[in-house]
Design an enzyme around this catalytic site. Structure first.
Site, PDB file in Angstrom:
ATOM      1  N   TRP A   1      44.393 -36.066   2.944  1.00 47.82           N
ATOM      2  CA  TRP A   1      45.373 -35.414   2.081  1.00 47.82           C
ATOM      3  C   TRP A   1      46.694 -36.204   2.036  1.00 47.82           C
ATOM      4  O   TRP A   1      47.771 -35.665   2.284  1.00 47.82           O
ATOM      5  CB  TRP A   1      45.626 -33.975   2.550  1.00 47.82           C
ATOM      6  CG  TRP A   1      44.457 -33.053   2.415  1.00 47.82           C
ATOM      7  CD1 TRP A   1      43.129 -33.393   2.425  1.00 47.82           C
ATOM      8  CD2 TRP A   1      44.485 -31.628   2.259  1.00 47.82           C
ATOM      9  NE1 TRP A   1      42.347 -32.270   2.284  1.00 47.82           N
ATOM     10  CE2 TRP A   1      43.153 -31.175   2.178  1.00 47.82           C
ATOM     11  CE3 TRP A   1      45.510 -30.689   2.181  1.00 47.82           C
ATOM     12  CZ2 TRP A   1      42.825 -29.837   2.023  1.00 47.82           C
ATOM     13  CZ3 TRP A   1      45.189 -29.352   2.038  1.00 47.82           C
ATOM     14  CH2 TRP A   1      43.865 -28.929   1.956  1.00 47.82           C
TER      15      TRP A   1
ATOM     16  N   LEU B   1      36.905 -55.897  -3.695  1.00 48.40           N
ATOM     17  CA  LEU B   1      35.874 -55.279  -2.851  1.00 48.40           C
ATOM     18  C   LEU B   1      34.556 -55.088  -3.599  1.00 48.40           C
ATOM     19  O   LEU B   1      33.502 -54.960  -2.985  1.00 48.40           O
ATOM     20  CB  LEU B   1      36.373 -53.936  -2.308  1.00 48.40           C
ATOM     21  CG  LEU B   1      37.571 -54.038  -1.365  1.00 48.40           C
ATOM     22  CD1 LEU B   1      38.217 -52.671  -1.172  1.00 48.40           C
ATOM     23  CD2 LEU B   1      37.162 -54.624  -0.018  1.00 48.40           C
TER      24      LEU B   1
ATOM     25  N   TYR C   1      32.027 -39.824  -2.530  1.00 44.22           N
ATOM     26  CA  TYR C   1      33.131 -40.569  -1.905  1.00 44.22           C
ATOM     27  C   TYR C   1      32.993 -40.507  -0.384  1.00 44.22           C
ATOM     28  O   TYR C   1      33.059 -41.536   0.299  1.00 44.22           O
ATOM     29  CB  TYR C   1      34.465 -39.969  -2.367  1.00 44.22           C
ATOM     30  CG  TYR C   1      35.668 -40.435  -1.572  1.00 44.22           C
ATOM     31  CD1 TYR C   1      36.178 -41.724  -1.730  1.00 44.22           C
ATOM     32  CD2 TYR C   1      36.295 -39.583  -0.659  1.00 44.22           C
ATOM     33  CE1 TYR C   1      37.283 -42.145  -0.994  1.00 44.22           C
ATOM     34  CE2 TYR C   1      37.393 -39.997   0.071  1.00 44.22           C
ATOM     35  CZ  TYR C   1      37.882 -41.277  -0.096  1.00 44.22           C
ATOM     36  OH  TYR C   1      38.978 -41.687   0.642  1.00 44.22           O
TER      37      TYR C   1
ATOM     38  N   ALA D   1      40.309 -49.074  -1.101  1.00 42.14           N
ATOM     39  CA  ALA D   1      39.032 -48.359  -1.234  1.00 42.14           C
ATOM     40  C   ALA D   1      38.909 -47.805  -2.650  1.00 42.14           C
ATOM     41  O   ALA D   1      39.903 -47.692  -3.375  1.00 42.14           O
ATOM     42  CB  ALA D   1      38.967 -47.199  -0.238  1.00 42.14           C
ATOM     43  N   TYR D   2      37.693 -47.459  -3.002  1.00 46.01           N
ATOM     44  CA  TYR D   2      37.444 -46.675  -4.222  1.00 46.01           C
ATOM     45  C   TYR D   2      37.790 -45.240  -3.842  1.00 46.01           C
ATOM     46  O   TYR D   2      37.102 -44.632  -3.011  1.00 46.01           O
ATOM     47  CB  TYR D   2      35.978 -46.815  -4.621  1.00 46.01           C
ATOM     48  CG  TYR D   2      35.602 -46.065  -5.877  1.00 46.01           C
ATOM     49  CD1 TYR D   2      35.355 -46.744  -7.070  1.00 46.01           C
ATOM     50  CD2 TYR D   2      35.485 -44.681  -5.870  1.00 46.01           C
ATOM     51  CE1 TYR D   2      35.007 -46.060  -8.223  1.00 46.01           C
ATOM     52  CE2 TYR D   2      35.142 -43.988  -7.024  1.00 46.01           C
ATOM     53  CZ  TYR D   2      34.906 -44.685  -8.192  1.00 46.01           C
ATOM     54  OH  TYR D   2      34.560 -43.992  -9.331  1.00 46.01           O
TER      55      TYR D   2
ATOM     56  N   THR E   1      38.176 -41.072   6.171  1.00 44.53           N
ATOM     57  CA  THR E   1      38.563 -39.814   5.545  1.00 44.53           C
ATOM     58  C   THR E   1      37.974 -38.569   6.224  1.00 44.53           C
ATOM     59  O   THR E   1      36.900 -38.628   6.834  1.00 44.53           O
ATOM     60  CB  THR E   1      38.095 -39.829   4.060  1.00 44.53           C
ATOM     61  OG1 THR E   1      38.270 -38.537   3.489  1.00 44.53           O
ATOM     62  CG2 THR E   1      36.632 -40.201   3.933  1.00 44.53           C
ATOM     63  N   ASP E   2      38.674 -37.448   6.048  1.00 39.93           N
ATOM     64  CA  ASP E   2      38.175 -36.134   6.463  1.00 39.93           C
ATOM     65  C   ASP E   2      36.903 -35.751   5.692  1.00 39.93           C
ATOM     66  O   ASP E   2      36.134 -34.900   6.139  1.00 39.93           O
ATOM     67  CB  ASP E   2      39.253 -35.074   6.208  1.00 39.93           C
ATOM     68  CG  ASP E   2      39.786 -35.120   4.781  1.00 39.93           C
ATOM     69  OD1 ASP E   2      40.109 -36.230   4.305  1.00 39.93           O
ATOM     70  OD2 ASP E   2      39.866 -34.064   4.124  1.00 39.93           O
TER      71      ASP E   2
HETATM   72  N1  LIG Z   1      44.553 -40.628  -0.544  1.00 41.38           N
HETATM   73  C1  LIG Z   1      44.050 -39.791   0.358  1.00 41.38           C
HETATM   74  O1  LIG Z   1      44.296 -38.584   0.333  1.00 41.38           O
HETATM   75  C2  LIG Z   1      43.155 -40.307   1.458  1.00 41.38           C
HETATM   76  C3  LIG Z   1      42.564 -39.376   2.327  1.00 41.38           C
HETATM   77  C4  LIG Z   1      41.739 -39.853   3.349  1.00 41.38           C
HETATM   78  C5  LIG Z   1      41.514 -41.209   3.490  1.00 41.38           C
HETATM   79  N2  LIG Z   1      42.067 -42.078   2.614  1.00 41.38           N
HETATM   80  C6  LIG Z   1      41.769 -43.511   2.769  1.00 41.38           C
HETATM   81  O2  LIG Z   1      42.990 -44.173   3.049  1.00 41.38           O
HETATM   82  C7  LIG Z   1      42.982 -45.470   2.444  1.00 41.38           C
HETATM   83  C8  LIG Z   1      44.232 -45.650   1.606  1.00 41.38           C
HETATM   84  O3  LIG Z   1      44.262 -44.649   0.599  1.00 41.38           O
HETATM   85  P1  LIG Z   1      45.418 -44.638  -0.500  1.00 41.38           P
HETATM   86  O4  LIG Z   1      45.770 -43.212  -0.752  1.00 41.38           O
HETATM   87  O5  LIG Z   1      46.483 -45.617  -0.146  1.00 41.38           O
HETATM   88  O6  LIG Z   1      44.609 -45.176  -1.757  1.00 41.38           O
HETATM   89  P2  LIG Z   1      45.106 -45.351  -3.254  1.00 41.38           P
HETATM   90  O7  LIG Z   1      46.554 -45.060  -3.375  1.00 41.38           O
HETATM   91  O8  LIG Z   1      44.142 -44.641  -4.113  1.00 41.38           O
HETATM   92  O9  LIG Z   1      44.923 -46.922  -3.473  1.00 41.38           O
HETATM   93  C9  LIG Z   1      43.674 -47.503  -3.452  1.00 41.38           C
HETATM   94  C10 LIG Z   1      43.868 -48.973  -3.117  1.00 41.38           C
HETATM   95  O10 LIG Z   1      42.581 -49.586  -3.109  1.00 41.38           O
HETATM   96  C11 LIG Z   1      42.638 -50.747  -3.921  1.00 41.38           C
HETATM   97  N3  LIG Z   1      41.336 -51.018  -4.516  1.00 41.38           N
HETATM   98  C12 LIG Z   1      40.536 -50.159  -5.201  1.00 41.38           C
HETATM   99  N4  LIG Z   1      39.434 -50.801  -5.620  1.00 41.38           N
HETATM  100  C13 LIG Z   1      39.540 -52.085  -5.173  1.00 41.38           C
HETATM  101  C14 LIG Z   1      38.717 -53.231  -5.271  1.00 41.38           C
HETATM  102  N5  LIG Z   1      37.548 -53.219  -5.942  1.00 41.38           N
HETATM  103  N6  LIG Z   1      39.135 -54.388  -4.689  1.00 41.38           N
HETATM  104  C15 LIG Z   1      40.320 -54.435  -4.025  1.00 41.38           C
HETATM  105  N7  LIG Z   1      41.145 -53.389  -3.917  1.00 41.38           N
HETATM  106  C16 LIG Z   1      40.753 -52.218  -4.471  1.00 41.38           C
HETATM  107  C17 LIG Z   1      43.679 -50.454  -4.973  1.00 41.38           C
HETATM  108  O11 LIG Z   1      44.052 -51.680  -5.515  1.00 41.38           O
HETATM  109  P3  LIG Z   1      45.312 -51.938  -6.519  1.00 41.38           P
HETATM  110  O12 LIG Z   1      46.500 -51.947  -5.620  1.00 41.38           O
HETATM  111  O13 LIG Z   1      44.993 -53.237  -7.110  1.00 41.38           O
HETATM  112  O14 LIG Z   1      45.292 -50.803  -7.491  1.00 41.38           O
HETATM  113  C18 LIG Z   1      44.719 -49.725  -4.138  1.00 41.38           C
HETATM  114  O15 LIG Z   1      45.569 -50.640  -3.467  1.00 41.38           O
HETATM  115  C19 LIG Z   1      41.669 -45.573   1.684  1.00 41.38           C
HETATM  116  O16 LIG Z   1      40.742 -46.255   2.487  1.00 41.38           O
HETATM  117  C20 LIG Z   1      41.215 -44.137   1.517  1.00 41.38           C
HETATM  118  O17 LIG Z   1      39.811 -44.045   1.450  1.00 41.38           O
HETATM  119  C21 LIG Z   1      42.891 -41.665   1.613  1.00 41.38           C
END
Ligand SMILES: NC(=O)c1ccc[n+]([C@@H]2O[C@H](COP(=O)([O-])OP(=O)(O)OC[C@H]3O[C@@H](n4cnc5c(N)ncnc54)[C@H](OP(=O)(O)O)[C@@H]3O)[C@@H](O)[C@H]2O)c1
Length: 300
Positions: free
Chosen positions: A149, A36, A124, A59-60, A100-101
């Site tokens: 969360w 990305l 973020y 996502a980052y 996200t929230d």
């Molecule tokens: N975690 C939360 O609490 C939360 C809350 C609200 C919304 N969200 C959203 O929900 C979605 C999923 O979150 P998650 O918790 O599954 O995230 P996560 O566990 O932090 O994983 C992030 C993912 O993004 C990938 N990624 C990061 N930088 C990248 C890049 N430059 N190119 C390609 N891939 C990249 C990572 O790749 P690798 O597999 O290679 O490491 C990983 O698969 C995201 O869009 C996040 O913004 C998350």
């Protein structure tokens, strides 16, 4: 049905892989082929995979680090999301974008609805909101799913952190004045797959746009920590007390909203999809995390 999800080892992509059934072929696209941070790497990778649906879960996500890496966060979460959305439009694939929230400032006294004004408090949140806008502008056949969360047996998350801290301490101070909806990545995956299937069958306008998707019940971080330690104790871990602290006692680089709660009634009314409450789903997560990393006194 062919579904491509972005990311390799993230919580949501891993949960989707676990929950996808025979009704779909689920492929993941991630680094190094799809990076990305290099939007030019995105279109051809997605075109070659011929998806009917794209779930943009990558996502980052480093909320605090994003304050010092604003340019990277923007490139990945806004430019990267725009490139995914442009590819979806070109291929004719439906797109689900995870948001996200943290697009809200948390000043409201009730759970946020989709149409409430956005006002992110941190970098973020700003980068994810920019991603929402770029996705909506680039791809007509898209759904923006705001969740919050997230915890799971995979990757780094709050539940895993609490279990690690609880191994070494008998008391942990945890923030008690931020409230949200702790959401299991596995429950979210079930909901995302149900939404994806419906999108593929029905192109009605009302099924497109922004939806909130979190667990049905709410908590503070301290509430979750207490429940984690209670469940871990039932599974053989030593007791750990939670000292309830205020946000200002645990300073972080990024400011977080006090009210992160999302109102998910639109998703229930339009898609018939509702996630369960967080306490029941937490049991599976704690059990699996302890089973994966048993300690001397854990009997699971
Ligand atoms: N975690 C939360 O609490 C939360 C809350 C609200 C919304 N969200 C959203 O929900 C979605 C999923 O979150 P998650 O918790 O599954 O995230 P996560 O566990 O932090 O994983 C992030 C993912 O993004 C990938 N990624 C990061 N930088 C990248 C890049 N430059 N190119 C390609 N891939 C990249 C990572 O790749 P690798 O597999 O290679 O490491 C990983 O698969 C995201 O869009 C996040 O913004 C998350």
């Amino acid at each position: 049905m062919r579904i491509v999800v972005t990311g390799r080892r993230g919580q949501i992509v891993t949960a989707l892989r676990e929950r996808a059934d025979d009704a779909c072929v689920l492929l993941s696209a991630g680094r190094p082929e799809l990076d990305l941070a290099r939007p030019s790497s995105i279109a051809q990778t997605l075109i070659d995979l011929r998806p009917r649906i794209i779930i943009h879960a990558a996502a980052y996500t480093m909320v605090d680090k994003a304050e010092a890496e604003a340019d990277v966060a923007m490139r990945v979460n806004a430019d990267g999301a725009a490139a995914v959305a442009e590819a979806a439009q070109r291929i004719g694939a439906s797109l689900l974008y995870l948001s996200t929230d943290y697009v809200f400032d948390g000043h409201l006294e009730r759970p946020y609805r989709e149409e409430d004004p956005t006002a992110p408090m941190n970098m973020y949140g700003r980068s994810k909101l920019a991603g929402e806008k770029r996705v909506a502008a680039a791809c007509e056949d898209s759904v923006i799913l705001r969740t919050a969360w997230i915890y799971s047996p995979f990757g780094s998350n709050f539940v895993r952190t609490m279990l690690r801290l609880g191994e070494a301490r008998c008391e942990v101070g945890v923030v008690d004045d931020q409230r949200g909806n702790p959401t299991s990545a596995l429950d979210a995956a079930d909901a995302i797959l149900a939404i994806a299937m419906r999108m593929a069958q029905d192109s009605s306008r009302e099924l497109r746009g922004i939806f909130h998707m979190t667990a049905a019940t709410e908590a503070s971080w301290a509430d979750i920590a207490s429940e984690v330690f209670l469940q871990a104790e039932r599974l053989g871990r030593s007791p750990v007390a939670v000292r309830r602290i205020a946000t200002h006692e645990y300073p972080t680089a990024a400011t977080r909203p006090a009210n992160s709660r999302l109102d998910c009634s639109k998703l229930k009314d339009i898609y018939g999809v509702a996630l369960p409450g967080w306490r029941g789903s937490l049991i599976e997560c704690v059990t699996r995390l302890l089973r994966a990393a048993p300690t001397q006194n854990a009997d699971v």
